[in-house]
Write a protein that holds these residues in place. Structure first.
Motif, PDB file in Angstrom:
ATOM      1  N   LEU A   1       0.813  -1.208   0.000  1.00 35.35           N
ATOM      2  CA  LEU A   1       0.000   0.000   0.000  1.00 35.35           C
ATOM      3  C   LEU A   1       0.848   1.260   0.000  1.00 35.35           C
ATOM      4  O   LEU A   1       0.346   2.340  -0.354  1.00 35.35           O
TER       5      LEU A   1
ATOM      6  N   LYS B   1      -0.729   0.665  -5.005  1.00 33.51           N
ATOM      7  CA  LYS B   1      -1.953   1.112  -4.344  1.00 33.51           C
ATOM      8  C   LYS B   1      -3.085   1.246  -5.361  1.00 33.51           C
ATOM      9  O   LYS B   1      -4.220   0.826  -5.112  1.00 33.51           O
TER      10      LYS B   1
ATOM     11  N   ILE C   1      -6.635  -0.932  -5.629  1.00 34.64           N
ATOM     12  CA  ILE C   1      -7.984  -0.349  -5.753  1.00 34.64           C
ATOM     13  C   ILE C   1      -8.722  -0.964  -6.931  1.00 34.64           C
ATOM     14  O   ILE C   1      -9.915  -1.306  -6.840  1.00 34.64           O
TER      15      ILE C   1
ATOM     16  N   ASP D   1     -12.518   2.139   2.122  1.00 35.74           N
ATOM     17  CA  ASP D   1     -12.090   3.343   2.820  1.00 35.74           C
ATOM     18  C   ASP D   1     -11.365   3.013   4.123  1.00 35.74           C
ATOM     19  O   ASP D   1     -10.425   3.712   4.517  1.00 35.74           O
TER      20      ASP D   1
ATOM     21  N   LEU E   1      -7.699   1.877   3.152  1.00 31.97           N
ATOM     22  CA  LEU E   1      -6.835   2.971   2.711  1.00 31.97           C
ATOM     23  C   LEU E   1      -6.526   3.944   3.836  1.00 31.97           C
ATOM     24  O   LEU E   1      -5.471   4.592   3.832  1.00 31.97           O
TER      25      LEU E   1
ATOM     26  N   ASP F   1      -2.990   6.031   4.655  1.00 31.51           N
ATOM     27  CA  ASP F   1      -3.054   7.450   4.317  1.00 31.51           C
ATOM     28  C   ASP F   1      -2.824   8.344   5.526  1.00 31.51           C
ATOM     29  O   ASP F   1      -2.395   9.495   5.387  1.00 31.51           O
TER      30      ASP F   1
END
Length: 684
Positions: free
Chosen positions: A189, A195, A199, A347, A350, A354
């Motif tokens: 990731l 990444k 997705i 979500d 990630l 993030d």
């Protein structure tokens, strides 16, 4: 009998210390007979190069080496060594290649202090066998050739989750096998391109999961509608639109595998926009995760079945993917289940990376597809710990252990919760949890089974041959393929070996899936199963690396040689220098003398007509009559001339020998120099 006593030695401090103090050191009583015995043993072991050093709680290794006549040279402090390689602090905290428990050295039983005495006597001797639980405890670059160690340098290329994830992608360069057939697909990731690939994979998996949800759940939904009152289903047009979108995405994926999308224009075949994907994923959550009721036509169900059949031919992980699109997030260099989480929303996955820029920079997190449909034992998930031994990387030599054990989770398997007590089987996690009362009583409280117990369970369920024909061969192939991809990255030092522990999960068809590989696998006797098997695997390891080194026919215990590359003989370098050998020509020179190269051409004498007349006059009579006859044949096509074989010209030659061994100088016999040089000039 010499009376034993203790002596006290007073050590006074220097005069400049303030205030002055005294230290009293109590020296242990020495038995002259025991000292004589220790010196005799040490003298013999030093001559035989049998001095070893062990770091960590390995009583089996110590006892086995001492039984073979070895003497231990103990380190000053547990966990440290004088040859240790400097390691960064974050590397130490996230070593990641070891799944052992806390390695506190336990107090060893040495009632007569003989081992301590011999260790003191060999304190200045060279160690010929190292066994450590940390890869960086010994700097292998300063070891001598005859010193043996139980860790290869640079083995993190496959013993870390990041290394295994990256290296298996290059398997096609080493073998024709597909890593997707034994290793769940995995992404880093922290890497931007991976990444985005994750997705896209998550979105595609959501589409295939929706198709399976429709095919597998439509009959169950119809039964539920008959038995109870349900709320008004969503608009069937929206559901149909979602299914058509999923079918379109799967069709594009199949075309991309056949390279049919190369000449397709994006204007005529646009992909879903970001907002459209967001709407699709939200509706997918509503249907699959929240269990919203749907209505669908039989025609769409038929289309979903046909698409799934086509996908099953090219997607080996389609069945294990399930319908919930669950992924497992792992720190790239940690072990024992630390920091591992399961999630099924994009979500949430990630957000883990993030929020931490350091993770993005160092690519420490990997996300791997979770096997949603594993083989269960009475409704409980488990994994398999399998040992293997590498004794050489060039040529690659792999030993597979015939025994293994199963590790169960403490809670029954369920996809309604993402708790680690359900989905992680690491003993370091489950040993702190209390087993659920809802779990089947056949599973022991220590959460472990031996391979014999599991084979008995399989036989009772009708799987009599699957263990020997499916599980074991699949694990062997996965181990070999993982090592092939790392062969060029690991330091292939001789007199080095390493014992690894691989973790496998089994699919519903008992097909093994490689999860990870651990260096320094735990040898703690935490349960009766591990107490027996871990002791056996350590003893058998010494049989392979020590006993077999002396005697090639020695017993190797339960270790089986499953892979050994063919050795390639490299030709010895002989250099680029050459020399010429010749011989003297007997007799005089048979060739005419060489005319000077600077001699000018003869001057022209007479006209061209006179020269032609002279040429004709010098020809034989037969040739003249033939030319006259040819001139008298009017306008006839003459047959082509018959080629004549060349007349051999006897010449003197010499042989040029190019031997394997070369010398810098060119040797020519003095008596043959003139002839050799003459022939060389004649060749010009």
């Amino acid at each position: 009998m010499v009376q034993q006593c203790q002596s006290q030695v007073e050590i006074k401090t220097l005069q400049n210390t303030s205030p002055p103090c005294r230290y009293i050191v109590h020296l242990p009583a020495l038995n002259p007979e025991r000292l004589k015995t220790a010196k005799a043993i040490v003298e013999k072991t030093v001559k035989l190069h049998k001095v070893f050093s062990v770091q960590g709680p390995y009583p089996v290794i110590r006892a086995s080496l001492r039984a073979r006549g070895w003497v231990e040279k103990r380190t000053c402090r547990p966990g440290l060594h004088m040859y240790a390689r400097p390691v960064k602090e974050d590397r130490c905290n996230e070593a990641g290649d070891s799944d052992g428990d806390d390695d506190d050295v336990k107090q060893e039983q040495d009632p007569d202090r003989l081992y301590s005495l011999m260790s003191r006597l060999v304190r200045n001797e060279m160690v010929y066998f190292y066994w450590t639980n940390k890869r960086d405890a010994i700097n292998t670059s300063i070891l001598q050739k005859e010193q043996m160690i139980n860790h290869f340098a640079k083995a993190g290329s496959f013993t870390t989750k990041v290394g295994l994830c990256v290296n298996l992608r290059s398997l096609h360069w080493f073998d024709s096998a597909d890593p997707d057939t034994f290793f769940p697909r995995c992404y880093r990731l922290g890497a931007r391109d991976e990444k985005h690939a994750f997705i896209e994979d998550y979105r595609k998996t959501a589409c295939t999961s929706l198709l399976k949800y429709v095919v597998e759940g439509v009959h169950q939904l119809q039964e539920e509608k008959k038995n109870k009152h349900v709320q008004k289903p969503p608009d069937p047009v929206i559901v149909s639109k979602m299914i058509n979108t999923a079918l379109k995405v799967c069709q594009d994926f199949l075309e991309s595998l056949e390279h049919a999308d190369i000449d397709t224009s994006l204007e005529t075949n646009p992909s879903l926009a970001k907002e459209e994907w967001g709407e699709f994923i939200d509706n997918y959550y509503l249907l699959v995760h929240d269990g919203a009721q749907i209505e669908i036509s039989n025609h769409l169900v038929t289309c979903c079945k046909a698409m799934l059949q086509r996908l099953a031919e090219v997607c080996p992980q389609l069945d294990t993917d399930g319908i919930h699109n669950i992924w497992i997030i792992k720190p790239g260099a940690k072990s024992r289940g630390r920091g591992i989480k399961c999630a099924k929303r994009l979500d949430q996955i990630l957000s883990l990376v993030d929020s931490d820029p350091a993770v993005i920079k160092e690519s420490k997190w990997v996300v791997q597809k979770y096997l949603e449909r594993p083989f269960l034992v009475e409704g409980t998930k488990f994994d398999v710990r399998q040992w293997f031994l590498v004794t050489d990387w060039n040529p690659l030599t792999v030993w597979f252990y015939k025994k293994c054990y199963l590790r169960f989770s403490t809670q029954p398997y369920s996809l309604d919760t993402m708790d680690n007590s359900v989905h992680l089987c690491n003993n370091s996690i489950q040993k702190h949890l209390r087993p659920s009362h809802q779990r089947h009583p056949c599973i022991p409280e220590d959460n472990m089974w031996s391979d014999e117990q599991f084979m008995t369970f399989l036989s009772g369920r009708g799987y009599n041959v699957q263990w020997e024909n499916v599980v074991v061969p699949g694990m062997k192939k996965a181990v070999i393929h993982a090592l092939q991809t790392a062969q060029d990255l690991v330091d292939s030092r001789k007199n080095t070996f390493e014992l690894y522990g691989a973790d496998f999960m089994l699919g519903r068809d008992l097909h093994p899936w490689l999860i990870e590989i651990n260096a320094s696998p735990t040898m703690a006797p935490s349960t009766p199963i591990t107490a027996r098997l871990c002791a056996a695997v350590q003893e058998d390891t010494l049989r392979v690396v020590l006993d077999r080194k002396v005697d090639r026919s020695a017993e190797t215990g339960d270790f089986e040689l499953i892979y050994q590359q063919a050795t390639v003989d490299i030709p010895q370098y002989v250099g680029v220098n050459l020399f010429i050998e010749g011989f003297q020509l007997k007799g005089g020179c048979l060739l005419p003398p060489v005319k000077p190269l600077n001699r000018s051409a003869p001057k022209y004498r007479g006209t061209k007509k006179e020269m032609a007349t002279e040429k004709i006059k010098s020809l034989p009579k037969v040739v003249k009559s033939a030319n006259t006859a040819v001139k008298n044949i009017p306008n006839r096509i003459l047959p082509p001339p018959v080629p004549q074989p060349p007349v051999p010209i006897p010449i003197e030659t010499f042989t040029l020998h190019l031997p394997k061994t070369a010398h810098r100088s060119i040797h020519l016999p003095l008596d043959a120099c003139s002839h050799s040089v003459f022939l060389w000039r004649r060749g010009l």
